[in-house]
Every structure is written in structure tokens, then in C-alpha cells.
Design a protein around this motif. Sequence first.
Motif, PDB file in Angstrom:
ATOM      1  N   CYS A  23     -50.276 -33.757  -4.432  1.00  0.00           N
ATOM      2  CA  CYS A  23     -51.303 -34.274  -5.348  1.00  0.00           C
ATOM      3  C   CYS A  23     -51.143 -33.807  -6.791  1.00  0.00           C
ATOM      4  O   CYS A  23     -51.717 -34.421  -7.696  1.00  0.00           O
ATOM      5  N   ASN A  50     -67.885 -43.209  -8.247  1.00  0.00           N
ATOM      6  CA  ASN A  50     -66.843 -43.723  -9.130  1.00  0.00           C
ATOM      7  C   ASN A  50     -65.706 -44.302  -8.300  1.00  0.00           C
ATOM      8  O   ASN A  50     -65.104 -43.597  -7.481  1.00  0.00           O
ATOM      9  N   LEU A  66     -59.256 -49.999  -6.912  1.00  0.00           N
ATOM     10  CA  LEU A  66     -59.639 -48.895  -7.798  1.00  0.00           C
ATOM     11  C   LEU A  66     -60.832 -49.240  -8.677  1.00  0.00           C
ATOM     12  O   LEU A  66     -61.524 -48.348  -9.159  1.00  0.00           O
ATOM     13  N   SER A 103     -58.646 -42.326  -5.113  1.00  0.00           N
ATOM     14  CA  SER A 103     -57.559 -41.401  -5.455  1.00  0.00           C
ATOM     15  C   SER A 103     -57.843 -39.962  -5.042  1.00  0.00           C
ATOM     16  O   SER A 103     -56.927 -39.148  -4.955  1.00  0.00           O
ATOM     17  N   ASP A 104     -59.099 -39.625  -4.799  1.00  0.00           N
ATOM     18  CA  ASP A 104     -59.460 -38.244  -4.489  1.00  0.00           C
ATOM     19  C   ASP A 104     -58.915 -37.800  -3.142  1.00  0.00           C
ATOM     20  O   ASP A 104     -59.089 -38.490  -2.130  1.00  0.00           O
ATOM     21  N   VAL A 116     -62.652 -45.311  -9.055  1.00  0.00           N
ATOM     22  CA  VAL A 116     -61.326 -44.723  -9.290  1.00  0.00           C
ATOM     23  C   VAL A 116     -61.202 -43.419  -8.514  1.00  0.00           C
ATOM     24  O   VAL A 116     -60.217 -43.167  -7.809  1.00  0.00           O
ATOM     25  N   ASP A 117     -62.217 -42.582  -8.646  1.00  0.00           N
ATOM     26  CA  ASP A 117     -62.231 -41.310  -7.915  1.00  0.00           C
ATOM     27  C   ASP A 117     -62.224 -41.543  -6.409  1.00  0.00           C
ATOM     28  O   ASP A 117     -61.541 -40.825  -5.662  1.00  0.00           O
ATOM     29  N   GLN A 120     -54.082 -41.135 -11.953  1.00  0.00           N
ATOM     30  CA  GLN A 120     -55.103 -41.958 -11.318  1.00  0.00           C
ATOM     31  C   GLN A 120     -54.568 -43.390 -11.253  1.00  0.00           C
ATOM     32  O   GLN A 120     -53.794 -43.811 -12.109  1.00  0.00           O
ATOM     33  N   ALA A 121     -54.838 -44.218 -10.236  1.00  0.00           N
ATOM     34  CA  ALA A 121     -55.798 -43.907  -9.187  1.00  0.00           C
ATOM     35  C   ALA A 121     -55.002 -43.720  -7.886  1.00  0.00           C
ATOM     36  O   ALA A 121     -54.453 -42.658  -7.662  1.00  0.00           O
ATOM     37  N   TYR A 122     -54.899 -44.785  -7.065  1.00  0.00           N
ATOM     38  CA  TYR A 122     -54.156 -44.644  -5.821  1.00  0.00           C
ATOM     39  C   TYR A 122     -52.660 -44.738  -6.088  1.00  0.00           C
ATOM     40  O   TYR A 122     -52.196 -45.556  -6.879  1.00  0.00           O
TER      41      TYR A 122
END
Length: 473
Positions: A324, A238, A214, A244-245, A240-241, A329-331
Motif C-alpha cells: 500500500c 467518501n 471511485l 482505495s482504503d 474515493v476512500d 488514489q483510488a483503486y
Amino acid sequence: MGSASSSSAAAAAAEVKLWGGRFQQRTTNAVESFSESVSYDKKLYKEDLAGSCAHAVMLAKQGLMSEEDRDAILKGIAEIEARIESGNFTWRSDREDVHMNVEAALTDLIGEPAKKLHTARSRNDQVATDVRLWCRNAIDNLVKKIIALQIALVQLALDNEGLVVPGYTHLQRAQPILLQHLLLAYVEQLERDAGRLKDCRCRINFSPLGSCALAGTGLPIDRFMTAEALGFTAPLRNSVDAVSDRDFLIEFLAANSIIAVHLSRIGEEWVLWASEEFGFLIPSDAVSTGSSIMPQKKNPDPMELVRGKSARVIGDLMTVLVLCKGLPQAYNRDLQEDKEPLFDSVETIGTVLEVTTEFSQNVTFNRKRISASLSAGHLDATTMADYLVNKGIPFRTSHDIVGKAVALAISKDVELSKLTLEELRSINPVFEDDVYEYLGVENAVKRFQSYGSTGASCVKEQLQYWCEKLKLV
């Protein structure tokens, strides 16, 4: 007691996990079976191997592994791909997922160099990369299938030039339209579907690789290099994004759901049209089924299933949305559950597009039944109102006059065109002999001239546009 001992013995015999250094006990069989995802995420093997190759080349260029180790890894990956393609690769559930299966197999094959491949990489960014690559390819394939259906519908329109059918609103007969115009409405919907997929692909096409778990890494990697090697537009900004997105999945499944709704509407319309009550559409035997008890039946079952499978695709979208909605955050491991609905949605939409295309290529329209139906419903009423507007009468007044003419026609059980001029003048003296040039469905269709309307010249322009766009000329 015996069952617990057996379970412990089986767990003890299992392979030591690549992540197991800090663990004193092995996972139980129940947990291992519950947690594994290789049974379905092995579908991502091509993408996983491609990402590993790009990562290995980058690590060598950045001095994080030797060229010899890089070459050994690339050779080993090629060998593993060949084994998978030939069916000689053993997928092991105790290795959990596609990533660990490949990495462990590579270690078995080439030894110590394989252990360097996971440098500056986590399964979190690895799976996100694999899924984006897979979605990118899936979208390309679905767009091709959409185009194939568009071509089939345009060809069906070309084969039915001049055929007038009742147009419906509220499932009530409304105005006469050319069948070609209706078929091209489907084509327009499909074009927007393809556009949504292409737009979604643009947002998918960014690389998470190198984001690691992350936070990124302190090692000198080059994420732009791996992004370029894998055909991505750029790396995600990013970390983190990046891991996790799943917005891109939700967007993809939403686009698929809209496609499913459009195809369901086509299915519904054609099921109705194939019924005895309508009798407008005749599917060939090749795309029909019979009844196990009623020998006279001929059912348009493929289009009923097209209609039904839309619920499944919409359900796949709902699964990922709910999955979701509450995640920090994150994974989180919950995200492992995104793949089965993704795979199901894509597979279902793909087959539904194919079947709808095949059905379109195996139908004819019952011109006699359609022609007989056109006399009912006073489909030329609005055209009569246009006639009055052209005579200088305000539309609302014209609407009232035509309503009275329709009532008179109903009382006499005739069409508007069968009312005499004297009868029409008894309603309003503005009527003249030229009103009959507006009445009757053929005359009514000829009167449409606004851009995008069902008039013959307008439809001809639409057809020409689609023939050129789909390279049918």
C-alpha cells in the motif's frame, strides 16, 4: 511459431469478458493466468452473494430494476450458493475472480435480468465490501478462539493453586511468584489482543457498496439501505476512500501480529521450561513429538511451531504495508495482492490459538523440580530490603545492606534465610529475629500486597475476576 499459434487459439476460444466491449483482442493465456485471482478469492463467495442480494433488493426498491428481475436474481443467487456449497460449481480462471464467476454463472442461469445486477456497482466497491464482511466474520471467530485459550489458562491456574515458581527478569532469577500469577499475565495479554480485534472490527464495519469505481454514481441508489441490510454501521462517506482504503486490513494484520508475538513468547517460555535445564513443565505425550534418531527425546514441537509461525504472520503484515505504501488514489490492481496475506494471517493465527489452547490443556508442572530450584538465586533479597525499609532505613541504603548480605551468603554457599542473626548483624545491627518472617520464598510471596501483585490474596482476586468474566463460576 507453433507455441504462439496454440496460445492464440486457446485465447480465441476463451469466453468474451464482461468488460470486453472496447477490446479488439483477447488476453493471452500468460496474462490471464497471471491476472486471475479466483483461485484464492473464491473464499469470499458467501460475502459476494450477500452483497449482491442486498444490492438487488435496493435497486428494485429504487426503481432501477423490476421486482420480477429482483426475484429472478435472488432465486438465481440461491441456486449458485447451493451449487458452491455442494461442490457442483465450476470456478473458471478465464472469469478472473469470484465476482465475475458469480455474475457470469448468474447470467448463464437466468439470462438478461442478471445483467442488471451490476447497475451502480463496480468490482472496486464490490471487493472492498466483500473483504470487509469477511474480516468482520474472521474477527468474531478469532475472538472466540482467544476466549477459549484464556479459559484453558485460567483453568490451568486453578489447578495449580499455591505453586511458587522463580520469576525472571533478563532471564535471570529475580523474585518468587505464584505460577497462577504468571499464567494470568498471559490472560491479560490475550484480553488486550481481543480488544484490539474488537476495536478494529468497529472501523471495518462501514460499507463501500455503491461507491462504484471511485466517484459514486448518478443513479438514485440508497447506500444506507444496503449498509443496513449487510449489518454495517453506515456507508463510508467518501467514495474515493471507500474503494482505495486498506487501512482496516493493515490494522487487522497488525492486531494478528501482536497476537502472534504474545503466543510466540508463551511458546518460548514453555519450550525453555520443558527443557532438561529447567524441567519445570511436562507436556503430555499427546502434544509432544520424538526424534527420528534419538529415542530418548520428547520435544514440545507444537510450541516451537507457535513461536516460528509468528514470523509468518508478521510477514503477512509487512506484505500489505509495502503493497500500500506507494499507491496513488483510488483503486489500483495491486490491491488484488492483499487477500492472500490476509487469508494466511487469519488461518495461521486461528490454528496457533487452537494449538496453544490444546497444549495448555495437556501440560503439568514438575513441583519437585520447581521446589528444588527455588533455593538458588536469593529470590527473597528484595523482600529483605522491604524488611529494612519497614525498619525506617532508606531503600537505597537497604539495597546496599542486602547486597552485602547476599555476598556473604554466596561466600558461605547458603540461602539468605540460613545466615545467622549474628552474621546479619555484623552487616548492620538493625536486623532482629523478625527478619526470618520475610525470608524464604514462601514468606516472600506472602509479603506481596500491592494491587496486581503476586500475593496470594491479590492473585485470588485476579482469578475471581477472570472466572466471573469467562463464566467459569
